[in-house]
Design a protein around this motif. Sequence first.
Motif, PDB file in Angstrom:
ATOM      1  N   GLY A 214       0.821  -1.212   0.000  1.00  0.00           N
ATOM      2  CA  GLY A 214       0.000   0.000   0.000  1.00  0.00           C
ATOM      3  C   GLY A 214       0.853   1.260   0.000  1.00  0.00           C
ATOM      4  N   CYS A 215       1.943   1.230   0.750  1.00  0.00           N
ATOM      5  CA  CYS A 215       2.863   2.386   0.767  1.00  0.00           C
ATOM      6  C   CYS A 215       3.503   2.584  -0.604  1.00  0.00           C
ATOM      7  CB  CYS A 215       3.932   2.187   1.828  1.00  0.00           C
ATOM      8  SG  CYS A 215       3.318   2.316   3.517  1.00  0.00           S
TER       9      CYS A 215
ATOM     10  N   LYS B 236       3.799   5.529  -5.834  1.00  0.00           N
ATOM     11  CA  LYS B 236       3.773   5.483  -7.302  1.00  0.00           C
ATOM     12  C   LYS B 236       2.586   6.231  -7.902  1.00  0.00           C
ATOM     13  CE  LYS B 236       4.319   2.481 -11.248  1.00  0.00           C
ATOM     14  NZ  LYS B 236       5.212   3.330 -12.001  1.00  0.00           N
ATOM     15  N   TYR B 237       1.405   6.067  -7.326  1.00  0.00           N
ATOM     16  CA  TYR B 237       0.204   6.594  -7.972  1.00  0.00           C
ATOM     17  C   TYR B 237      -0.378   7.849  -7.324  1.00  0.00           C
ATOM     18  CZ  TYR B 237       0.389   2.248 -10.535  1.00  0.00           C
ATOM     19  OH  TYR B 237       0.793   1.221 -11.327  1.00  0.00           O
TER      20      TYR B 237
ATOM     21  N   ILE C 194       9.007   4.327   3.568  1.00  0.00           N
ATOM     22  CA  ILE C 194       8.234   3.595   4.584  1.00  0.00           C
ATOM     23  C   ILE C 194       7.984   2.166   4.101  1.00  0.00           C
ATOM     24  CG2 ILE C 194       5.997   3.414   5.742  1.00  0.00           C
ATOM     25  CD1 ILE C 194       5.962   6.515   5.837  1.00  0.00           C
ATOM     26  N   GLY C 195       7.550   2.024   2.858  1.00  0.00           N
ATOM     27  CA  GLY C 195       7.302   0.697   2.302  1.00  0.00           C
ATOM     28  C   GLY C 195       8.560  -0.158   2.308  1.00  0.00           C
ATOM     29  N   LEU C 196       9.693   0.436   1.950  1.00  0.00           N
ATOM     30  CA  LEU C 196      10.962  -0.309   1.960  1.00  0.00           C
ATOM     31  C   LEU C 196      11.408  -0.637   3.380  1.00  0.00           C
ATOM     32  CD1 LEU C 196      12.924   1.480  -0.903  1.00  0.00           C
ATOM     33  CD2 LEU C 196      12.019  -0.867  -0.909  1.00  0.00           C
ATOM     34  N   GLY C 197      11.147   0.254   4.335  1.00  0.00           N
ATOM     35  CA  GLY C 197      11.483  -0.030   5.739  1.00  0.00           C
ATOM     36  C   GLY C 197      10.683  -1.206   6.273  1.00  0.00           C
ATOM     37  N   ILE C 198       9.383  -1.240   5.937  1.00  0.00           N
ATOM     38  CA  ILE C 198       8.541  -2.362   6.361  1.00  0.00           C
ATOM     39  C   ILE C 198       9.005  -3.643   5.676  1.00  0.00           C
ATOM     40  CG2 ILE C 198       6.192  -3.322   6.293  1.00  0.00           C
ATOM     41  CD1 ILE C 198       5.179  -0.377   6.462  1.00  0.00           C
TER      42      ILE C 198
END
Length: 149
Positions: free
Chosen positions: A65-66, A71-72, A81-85
């Motif tokens: 979702g992050c 991207k969109y 944040i998405g990469l950290g998760i």
Amino acid sequence: MNTVLWIVVFLGTFLIMEGMAWFTHKYIMHGFLWKLHQDHHKKDHSSWWERNDLFFVFYALVSIGCFLGWKYAGFWLGLPIGLGILAYGITYFTVHDIFIHQRFKIFRNANNRYAKGIRRAHKMHHKHLGKDDGECFGMLLVPFKYFKK
């Protein structure tokens, strides 16, 4: 975009995820979603997959979702944040599922002080088969007492 800020957000997210994992484990997995987690403490199946693995899927969906927000929707924080998760999820899987529970038979000979400490802490957590009276809900950061000889 400031690279230093991006790195701070990434590393901060990774560190916050340890707290989220502890909170989720203590209050959700050992709380109202115990039915999904209990097969991890007391095997009631012969499958490699556990109902407990749904928690991993949940955090993967949050990470995705992050990425989608980045991207969109132009939400620049979505990427770090998405990469950290994601990085925490990979680390958690490596430490918990591969190293501690040996779902894949690698990292068996790691016997440094840190490895012994997290194994000891996790063993103490699993000595409790029920949802109550548990201890040591963290994964990467566990109480110092487990590192003593």
